[in-house]
Design an enzyme around this catalytic site. Structure first.
Site, PDB file in Angstrom:
ATOM      1  N   HIS A   1     -12.547   3.196  -0.035  1.00 60.12           N
ATOM      2  CA  HIS A   1     -12.477   2.102   0.878  1.00 60.12           C
ATOM      3  C   HIS A   1     -13.452   1.011   0.507  1.00 60.12           C
ATOM      4  CE1 HIS A   1     -12.662   5.729   3.936  1.00 60.12           C
ATOM      5  NE2 HIS A   1     -11.616   5.407   3.804  1.00 60.12           N
TER       6      HIS A   1
ATOM      7  N   GLU B   1      -8.127  -4.815   5.023  1.00 58.16           N
ATOM      8  CA  GLU B   1      -8.108  -4.650   3.631  1.00 58.16           C
ATOM      9  C   GLU B   1      -6.649  -5.339   3.013  1.00 58.16           C
ATOM     10  OE1 GLU B   1      -8.151  -0.446   5.053  1.00 58.16           O
ATOM     11  OE2 GLU B   1      -9.284   0.013   3.465  1.00 58.16           O
TER      12      GLU B   1
ATOM     13  N   ARG C   1      -2.657  -2.164  -3.565  1.00 59.97           N
ATOM     14  CA  ARG C   1      -3.693  -1.097  -3.595  1.00 59.97           C
ATOM     15  C   ARG C   1      -3.709  -0.012  -4.573  1.00 59.97           C
ATOM     16  NH1 ARG C   1      -4.919   3.351   0.820  1.00 59.97           N
ATOM     17  NH2 ARG C   1      -7.005   3.887   0.391  1.00 59.97           N
TER      18      ARG C   1
ATOM     19  N   ARG D   1     -11.320  16.026   6.931  1.00 60.16           N
ATOM     20  CA  ARG D   1     -12.082  16.336   5.812  1.00 60.16           C
ATOM     21  C   ARG D   1     -13.478  16.838   6.387  1.00 60.16           C
ATOM     22  NH1 ARG D   1     -10.678  11.070   2.933  1.00 60.16           N
ATOM     23  NH2 ARG D   1      -8.576  11.197   2.839  1.00 60.16           N
TER      24      ARG D   1
ATOM     25  N   ASN E   1       0.877  -1.158   0.164  1.00 55.29           N
ATOM     26  CA  ASN E   1       0.003   0.121   0.174  1.00 55.29           C
ATOM     27  C   ASN E   1       0.761   1.275  -0.035  1.00 55.29           C
ATOM     28  OD1 ASN E   1      -1.641   2.230   0.612  1.00 55.29           O
ATOM     29  ND2 ASN E   1      -2.928   0.847   2.178  1.00 55.29           N
TER      30      ASN E   1
END
Ligand code: ADP
Length: 398
Positions: free
Chosen positions: A180, A385, A91, A241, A7
């Site tokens: 996601h 993940e 990823r 965010r 990743n």
């Protein structure tokens, strides 16, 4: 088969080596500050001690070669040589409309990932650097791309289309993509497995609440809506965010603060969310919870605002699904904060949700946190993940 999962961010690189047949973690680690002074690699073989070294990493090639050195080290390594690694799973953040599932990487795939890079200018180029570095150092080992957006490609047009002039979609592919996806897919399928039901028969809402946060509505195993959009800025209030807001805010703030639109969007990405709402106390829910318990106004405002927004999305997705059977909580906040989960469960009580307070107090396990007479089953399911990436990689390369 041993699968290396990579990743790769712009200055960091997370890795895990997973035995894909047994799904056991063999080793994991993280390279930080790549291209910046003071680069550090951390490496932990399963069952062993964490090893941390400060070594200059001017670029990702150097980082990957250090990862390989760690994995093959005569004393602390976990493989004799690289040939033991059967495949590498990467990823990739944005797959645009082109990628609806994971694929084996070839020149055409690299080109297609480059083509959608303008939709994720911070992420895709960094992801590709990781792909190329691995290809250089492990020629002949198959590489697989696993996309954050792929799971959401089943969204119907009514869910993904913005109410903008249609030509912007035709010309620039401006639409909602969602992110996601690997986590939403993993958690929803795990929920079905744990409940011993077929995923085809379930309506599931997944709340991935981490530093980045998103909710998805999964009907019969397929995503029908999700809260993130063209970029990961839309939807929930996140660590830094803003999530949803009136787009006119951008021009208004730009005028008042003498900023460009890009500068305001940068504020919306990096200085907003619970960090901004708390008046810069923290983006970390552990700090905010502490402040909340001392009744600090900023922390109360941030957590209450965060919880309210998640509840609003759950309400909306309950309608989108025609009634949810299961609500899952995952990622940093979803897995660890009993405090936030309790507040959230209270807010959605009108759906017939009943909290099991004892179960909610437990940590780190897959557990139902609703009572047996709750109308909707609520569960904490730690996301994984990396395992999901390893599974896809193995399925394509075995
Ligand atoms: P990302 O992958 O998006 O960086 P994570 O899923 O790792 O984020 O979530 C990180 C966030 O989880 C932290 O910023 C923090 O807010 C929250 N978190 C982690 N541990 C706890 C905890 N014990 N209690 C409350 N919040 C926590």
């Amino acid at each position: 088969m041993k699968v290396l999962v990579i990743n790769c961010g712009s200055s960091s690189l997370k890795f895990q080596l997973i035995d894909a047949s047994t799904e056991e973690l063999i080793a994991k680690g993280l390279c930080e500050r790549i291209g910046i002074e003071g680069s550090v690699i951390g490496y932990t073989p399963t069952g062993g001690e964490k090893i941390e070294k400060e070594i200059p990493m001017p670029d990702h090639n150097k980082a990957i070669s250090l990862v390989i050195e760690c994995l093959t080290d005569a004393n602390t390594g976990v493989v004799k040589d690289l040939s033991e690694i059967g495949a590498v799973g990467h990823r990739i953040v944005h797959g645009g409309e082109k990628f609806t599932k994971s694929v084996v990487i070839n020149d055409e795939v690299i080109k297609a990932i480059e083509d959608v890079s303008e939709l994720a200018p911070l992420h895709n180029p960094a992801n590709l650097i990781g792909v190329r570095a691995c290809m250089d150092l492990m020629p002949g080992t198959p590489m697989v791309a696993v996309f954050d957006t792929a799971f959401h490609q089943t969204m119907p047009e009514e869910a993904y289309m913005y109410a903008l002039p249609y030509e912007y979609y035709e010309k620039y592919k401006v639409r909602r993509y969602g992110f996601h996806g690997t986590s939403h897919a993993y958690v929803s399928s795990r929920a079905a497995e744990i409940l011993g039901k077929k995923i085809e028969d379930l309506n599931i809402i997944v709340c991935h609440l981490g530093n980045g946060a998103s909710v998805s509505a999964v009907k019969g195993g397929k995503c029908i809506d999700t809260s993130m959009g063209l970029t990961p800025l839309e939807g929930l209030i996140m660590g830094t965010r803003s999530g949803d807001l009136d787009p006119a805010v951008i021009e208004f703030i730009a005028g008042k603060e003498n900023m460009s639109a890009a500068e305001v969007v940068n504020v919306l990405n990096k200085k907003s969310g619970v960090l901004g709402m708390s008046n810069n106390v923290s983006s970390d829910f552990r700090d905010l919870e502490e402040g909340y318990n001392k009744n600090e106004a900023g922390c109360v405002r941030a957590i209450d605002g965060f919880v309210y927004r998640v509840a609003k999305y759950i309400g909306a997705y309950n309608v989108a699904l025609g009634g949810a059977d299961v609500i899952c909580f995952t990622a940093g906040v979803g897995e660890n904060s009993a405090f936030v989960r309790e507040k959230l469960m209270k807010k959605i009580e009108c759906l017939g949700v009943k909290l099991d307070a004892d179960a909610n107090g437990k940590r780190g396990e897959e557990i139902a946190i609703s009572t047996s007479d709750s109308k909707v089953t609520c569960m904490v399911i730690p996301t994984n993940e990396e395992l999901a990436i390893a599974r896809d990689t193995y399925a394509l390369c075995k």
